[in-house]
Design an enzyme around this catalytic site. Structure first.
Site, PDB file in Angstrom:
ATOM      1  N   ARG A  90       0.827  -1.109  -0.007  1.00  0.00           N
ATOM      2  CA  ARG A  90      -0.114   0.145  -0.143  1.00  0.00           C
ATOM      3  C   ARG A  90       0.824   1.168  -0.069  1.00  0.00           C
ATOM      4  O   ARG A  90       1.625   1.477   0.795  1.00  0.00           O
ATOM      5  CB  ARG A  90      -0.780  -0.090   1.327  1.00  0.00           C
ATOM      6  CG  ARG A  90      -2.138   0.830   1.023  1.00  0.00           C
ATOM      7  CD  ARG A  90      -2.926   0.719   2.447  1.00  0.00           C
ATOM      8  NE  ARG A  90      -2.350   1.181   3.501  1.00  0.00           N
ATOM      9  CZ  ARG A  90      -2.966   1.382   4.864  1.00  0.00           C
ATOM     10  NH1 ARG A  90      -4.390   1.020   4.732  1.00  0.00           N
ATOM     11  NH2 ARG A  90      -2.707   1.819   5.931  1.00  0.00           N
ATOM     12  N   THR A 126      -0.669   7.251  -0.706  1.00  0.00           N
ATOM     13  CA  THR A 126      -1.777   7.635  -1.354  1.00  0.00           C
ATOM     14  C   THR A 126      -2.848   6.342  -0.797  1.00  0.00           C
ATOM     15  O   THR A 126      -4.000   6.479  -1.081  1.00  0.00           O
ATOM     16  CB  THR A 126      -1.932   7.228  -2.949  1.00  0.00           C
ATOM     17  OG1 THR A 126      -1.508   6.009  -2.903  1.00  0.00           O
ATOM     18  CG2 THR A 126      -0.979   8.313  -3.426  1.00  0.00           C
ATOM     19  N   ASP A 154       1.444  -2.348  12.468  1.00  0.00           N
ATOM     20  CA  ASP A 154       1.774  -2.915  10.957  1.00  0.00           C
ATOM     21  C   ASP A 154       2.290  -4.260  11.164  1.00  0.00           C
ATOM     22  O   ASP A 154       3.264  -4.759  11.428  1.00  0.00           O
ATOM     23  CB  ASP A 154       2.934  -2.068  10.330  1.00  0.00           C
ATOM     24  CG  ASP A 154       3.116  -2.379   9.097  1.00  0.00           C
ATOM     25  OD1 ASP A 154       3.242  -3.629   8.625  1.00  0.00           O
ATOM     26  OD2 ASP A 154       3.293  -1.410   8.143  1.00  0.00           O
ATOM     27  N   ASP A 156       5.601  -5.501   9.620  1.00  0.00           N
ATOM     28  CA  ASP A 156       6.911  -5.038  10.337  1.00  0.00           C
ATOM     29  C   ASP A 156       6.616  -5.938  11.624  1.00  0.00           C
ATOM     30  O   ASP A 156       8.030  -6.256  11.864  1.00  0.00           O
ATOM     31  CB  ASP A 156       6.415  -3.624  10.679  1.00  0.00           C
ATOM     32  CG  ASP A 156       6.929  -2.781   9.435  1.00  0.00           C
ATOM     33  OD1 ASP A 156       7.541  -3.231   8.546  1.00  0.00           O
ATOM     34  OD2 ASP A 156       6.374  -1.524   9.554  1.00  0.00           O
TER      35      ASP A 156
HETATM   36  C1  PRP Z   1      -0.863  -4.055   4.658  1.00  0.00           C
HETATM   37  C2  PRP Z   1      -1.642  -5.376   4.885  1.00  0.00           C
HETATM   38  C3  PRP Z   1      -2.799  -5.327   3.686  1.00  0.00           C
HETATM   39  C4  PRP Z   1      -2.947  -3.825   3.422  1.00  0.00           C
HETATM   40  C5  PRP Z   1      -4.392  -3.485   3.844  1.00  0.00           C
HETATM   41  O1  PRP Z   1       0.192  -4.539   3.864  1.00  0.00           O
HETATM   42  O2  PRP Z   1      -1.024  -6.410   5.157  1.00  0.00           O
HETATM   43  O3  PRP Z   1      -2.081  -6.154   2.762  1.00  0.00           O
HETATM   44  O4  PRP Z   1      -1.965  -3.241   4.034  1.00  0.00           O
HETATM   45  O5  PRP Z   1      -4.611  -2.007   3.738  1.00  0.00           O
HETATM   46  P1  PRP Z   1      -5.629  -1.813   2.793  1.00  0.00           P
HETATM   47  O6  PRP Z   1      -6.878  -2.566   3.301  1.00  0.00           O
HETATM   48  O7  PRP Z   1      -5.807  -0.129   3.141  1.00  0.00           O
HETATM   49  O8  PRP Z   1      -5.132  -1.863   1.307  1.00  0.00           O
HETATM   50  P2  PRP Z   1       1.076  -3.208   3.578  1.00  0.00           P
HETATM   51  O9  PRP Z   1       1.102  -2.479   2.439  1.00  0.00           O
HETATM   52  O10 PRP Z   1       1.690  -2.863   4.741  1.00  0.00           O
HETATM   53  O11 PRP Z   1       2.417  -4.318   2.957  1.00  0.00           O
HETATM   54  P3  PRP Z   1       3.383  -5.506   3.785  1.00  0.00           P
HETATM   55  O12 PRP Z   1       2.604  -6.801   3.916  1.00  0.00           O
HETATM   56  O13 PRP Z   1       4.450  -5.752   2.610  1.00  0.00           O
HETATM   57  O14 PRP Z   1       3.904  -4.948   4.965  1.00  0.00           O
END
Ligand code: PRP
Length: 211
Positions: free
Chosen positions: A106, A110, A202, A205
């Protein structure tokens, strides 16, 4: 939130206990990873309740009998990276499952999903697909994942999440009424950075120590 037929809260005492470990900021990475694995196992068991089954004839050591089996091969699709934290738990219950991967992150500015890696089995229409992602926040990543899976032929899909936020749940349930969603928690809102509150931070993380 009004009752949504395709959203299911997994809220037995053991799942709530695992969730408590995940939410606690004091939980170190190894214990966080372990709790995520154990919660995933419980959630897979719950999600199998709607899986189609077929009746077959087998022989017990004593006599022939009719048994039920899950009617198709299963494909687990972790959404990278955090979804990998749910994969071992899911594979513990479904060891023969095929594994496909959806790489999405994500964008921090944005909050929009950015696709960077997709590796799915051919003939996805033959599989019962379980999507794994600990967090359902705005629903952007999950909705993009589901559109991609359907484009590749998936017809039977359920999704498993540790924590979901109401806005994301309303979005994905409206955009994908044909999909079942399971979550161990339903949190009321997102903060100004589109993080689930109270949430668990997160998940990626915390699973991989990149705090
Ligand atoms: C997180 C999570 C989802 C997404 C949720 O991933 O694991 O995939 O964000 O957010 P949304 O519903 O608003 O789209 P992230 O982008 O942090 O990536 P990562 O798993 O690589 O840490």
């Amino acid at each position: 939130m009004a009752d949504i037929p395709n959203f299911h809260l997994v809220d037995d005492p053991l799942s709530r206990h695992k969730l408590a470990v995940l939410r606690d900021e004091r939980t170190p990475t190894p214990e966080f990873r372990q709790a995520m694995k154990e919660l995933s196992l419980l959630m897979v068991a719950e999600a199998t309740h709607v899986m189609p089954t077929k009746h077959t004839e087998i022989n017990t050591p004593l006599e022939p009998t009719e048994v039920e089996e899950i009617s198709g091969p299963v494909c687990l699709v972790p959404v990278l990276r955090a979804g990998l934290g749910m994969l071992d738990g899911a594979l513990a219950l479904l060891p023969k499952a095929t594994v496909g991967f959806m790489g999405l992150f994500r964008d921090e500015e944005t909050a929009q999903p950015v696709e960077y890696y997709v590796n799915l089995p051919r003939n996805l229409e033959d599989y019962l697909v379980l999507v794994l992602d600990p967090m359902l926040a705005t629903g952007g990543s999950l909705s993009a994942t589901l559109f991609k899976l359907k484009e590749e032929g998936a017809t039977w899909v359920s999704c498993l999440h540790a924590v979901s936020a109401v806005p994301g749940v309303e979005r994905v349930c409206a955009e994908h009424p044909d999909v079942n969603f399971y979550s161990a928690a339903l949190d009321p809102e997102l903060d100004e950075n589109a993080f689930i509150v109270p949430g668990l931070g997160d998940a990626g993380d915390r699973l991989y120590g990149t705090l």
